[in-house]
Motif scaffolding. Structure first.
Motif, mmCIF file in Angstrom:
data_model
loop_
_atom_site.group_PDB
_atom_site.id
_atom_site.type_symbol
_atom_site.label_atom_id
_atom_site.label_comp_id
_atom_site.label_asym_id
_atom_site.label_seq_id
_atom_site.Cartn_x
_atom_site.Cartn_y
_atom_site.Cartn_z
ATOM 1 N N LEU A 1 -3.490 -9.577 -11.386
ATOM 2 C CA LEU A 1 -2.609 -9.841 -10.667
ATOM 3 C C LEU A 1 -0.893 -9.383 -11.710
ATOM 4 C CD1 LEU A 1 -3.570 -12.889 -9.194
ATOM 5 C CD2 LEU A 1 -3.030 -10.924 -7.724
ATOM 6 N N THR B 1 -0.401 -5.985 -12.117
ATOM 7 C CA THR B 1 -0.427 -5.553 -10.708
ATOM 8 C C THR B 1 1.866 -5.547 -11.225
ATOM 9 O OG1 THR B 1 -0.503 -7.018 -9.556
ATOM 10 C CG2 THR B 1 -1.883 -4.846 -9.764
ATOM 11 N N ALA C 1 5.297 -3.714 -9.249
ATOM 12 C CA ALA C 1 5.915 -4.044 -8.432
ATOM 13 C C ALA C 1 7.280 -3.751 -8.066
ATOM 14 C CB ALA C 1 5.697 -4.867 -7.983
ATOM 15 N N GLU D 1 5.943 -2.866 -1.312
ATOM 16 C CA GLU D 1 5.307 -4.261 -1.810
ATOM 17 C C GLU D 1 3.823 -4.493 -0.873
ATOM 18 O OE1 GLU D 1 7.007 -5.349 -4.646
ATOM 19 O OE2 GLU D 1 7.965 -4.505 -4.788
ATOM 20 N N VAL E 1 -0.089 -5.460 -2.862
ATOM 21 C CA VAL E 1 -0.743 -6.582 -2.503
ATOM 22 C C VAL E 1 -1.752 -6.733 -2.277
ATOM 23 C CG1 VAL E 1 -0.281 -8.937 -1.792
ATOM 24 C CG2 VAL E 1 1.881 -8.403 -2.641
ATOM 25 N N ALA F 1 -4.072 -4.660 -4.704
ATOM 26 C CA ALA F 1 -4.805 -6.085 -5.237
ATOM 27 C C ALA F 1 -5.604 -7.383 -5.098
ATOM 28 C CB ALA F 1 -2.825 -6.562 -6.609
ATOM 29 N N LEU F 2 -5.283 -7.344 -3.549
ATOM 30 C CA LEU F 2 -6.395 -8.248 -3.612
ATOM 31 C C LEU F 2 -7.999 -6.790 -3.212
ATOM 32 C CD1 LEU F 2 -4.108 -9.967 -1.013
ATOM 33 C CD2 LEU F 2 -5.206 -10.948 -2.773
#
Length: 51
Positions: free
Chosen positions: A10, A13, A17, A38, A42, A45-46
């Motif tokens: 996180l 990333t 961002a 964005e 996200v 990343a998730l």
């Protein structure tokens, strides 16, 4: 996957961002495209964290 690794991903990333959001805003001149960028970041990343 352990918690320190998830937090590291996180944090890793966060740099794209911030920098990528500025680049997207420079080229398009609108925050709508930045928000879309964005959201995609996200979701990526998730996706990495959940696997």
């Amino acid at each position: 996957m352990d918690i320190p690794r998830k937090l590291g991903i996180l944090i890793y990333t966060a740099v794209p961002a911030i920098v990528g959001g500025g680049i997207v805003y420079h080229f398009f001149g609108s925050f709508v495209q930045v928000i879309v960028f964005e959201i995609l970041l996200v979701l990526a990343a998730l996706g990495i964290i959940s696997s």
